[in-house]
Design an enzyme around this catalytic site. Structure first.
Site, PDB file in Angstrom:
ATOM      1  N   SER A 137       0.838  -1.196   0.000  1.00 42.99           N
ATOM      2  CA  SER A 137       0.000   0.000   0.000  1.00 42.99           C
ATOM      3  C   SER A 137       0.879   1.253   0.000  1.00 42.99           C
ATOM      4  CB  SER A 137      -0.955  -0.052   1.194  1.00 42.99           C
ATOM      5  OG  SER A 137      -1.965   0.914   1.092  1.00 42.99           O
ATOM      6  N   ASP A 191     -10.115  -4.543  -4.361  1.00 40.99           N
ATOM      7  CA  ASP A 191      -9.518  -3.585  -3.426  1.00 40.99           C
ATOM      8  C   ASP A 191     -10.325  -2.282  -3.409  1.00 40.99           C
ATOM      9  OD1 ASP A 191      -7.898  -1.805  -2.020  1.00 40.99           O
ATOM     10  OD2 ASP A 191      -6.047  -2.697  -2.770  1.00 40.99           O
ATOM     11  N   HIS A 222      -8.163  -5.192   0.062  1.00 39.00           N
ATOM     12  CA  HIS A 222      -6.869  -4.552   0.339  1.00 39.00           C
ATOM     13  C   HIS A 222      -6.147  -5.371   1.400  1.00 39.00           C
ATOM     14  CE1 HIS A 222      -4.166  -1.181  -0.079  1.00 39.00           C
ATOM     15  NE2 HIS A 222      -4.154  -0.967   1.234  1.00 39.00           N
TER      16      HIS A 222
END
Length: 244
Positions: A137, A191, A222
């Site tokens: 991320s 996601d 995610h």
């Protein structure tokens, strides 16, 4: 603190103008004494260096050379998206549209801090060509930002559920030598935090600029999946054999 957001270069290594930052605190795991390779792995927004510790035993094969995993803690800072709440973050996020109003100063500051950790690995006896840079991320965004600007070789880069920020700056600052570095890029098709479309746009940018991207998509949100870890193990195995 950075005196200027623009990078200078010193013997191929990005050198960010301004005061030298304090070295980040880290969590370290060595799979055996006298590690020959290192993996600097950056966590996501609001997490810390402990977040990916449990991945190590799932990822590592017993026949691999000794590895040192370095999991840095991002600085604590206010995050606009979360109402100014202070949390560990590699840079500020102003809204849900990640490509808008990007925190260039914060991104460049984190790039400098991670570059210092990579330099420390060299000082500890692990040359750059036996270092991996990985991130999830926000951590993956820093990984990709550093990758496209890097002249010095790495054993590989890993970017999970992420995107390439500051793409207009990357266009100007990209260096062709970076394309020698193998890249594992993966994303979840469901996601809701970093939409896979951003990951696909980043893959297209990287491929267009000559990177050999090992792309994977998984039916997940995610997060990280066991299939992803299994594929990453296979990829790392190839990279370790190539660099041995």
């Amino acid at each position: 603190l950075i005196g200027s957001p623009g990078p200078a270069r010193d013997n191929g290594r990005p050198r960010y103008l301004g005061l030298r930052m304090a070295l980040l605190d880290t969590v370290e795991i060595e799979t055996a004494p006298n590690p020959r390779f290192s993996v600097v792995w950056l966590h996501g927004l609001g997490a810390d260096g402990h977040d990916f510790e449990p991945v190590v035993p799932q990822l590592v094969r017993p026949d691999w050379p000794a590895l040192r995993f370095v999991f840095p803690h991002a600085p604590v800072r206010p995050v606009t998206l979360n109402g100014g709440m202070r949390m560990r973050a590699w840079y500020d996020i102003s809204g849900t549209e990640l490509a808008n109003k990007q925190d260039e100063t914060g991104i460049r500051a984190s790039m400098q801090q991670i570059d210092q950790l990579l330099a420390r690995e060299t000082e500890r006896g692990i040359p750059a060509e036996r270092q991996f840079l990985a991130g999830f991320s926000q951590g993956g965004a820093i990984t990709l930002s550093m990758l496209v600007r890097r002249r010095e070789m790495l054993a590989g880069a890993v970017a999970l559920s992420t995107y390439l920020p500051l793409a207009d700056h990357a266009e100007r600052e990209f260096v062709a030598e970076a394309t020698r570095i193998p890249l594992f890029l993966a994303h979840g098709s469901m996601d809701p935090v970093v939409p896979q479309g951003l990951g696909l746009m980043s893959r297209e940018w990287l491929t267009r600029h000559g990177f050999q991207v090992d792309w994977h998509s998984y039916p997940m949100p995610h997060s990280v999946s066991m299939d992803e870890i299994r594929h990453l193990t296979q990829w790392l195995d190839q990279r370790l054999r190539a660099a041995a």
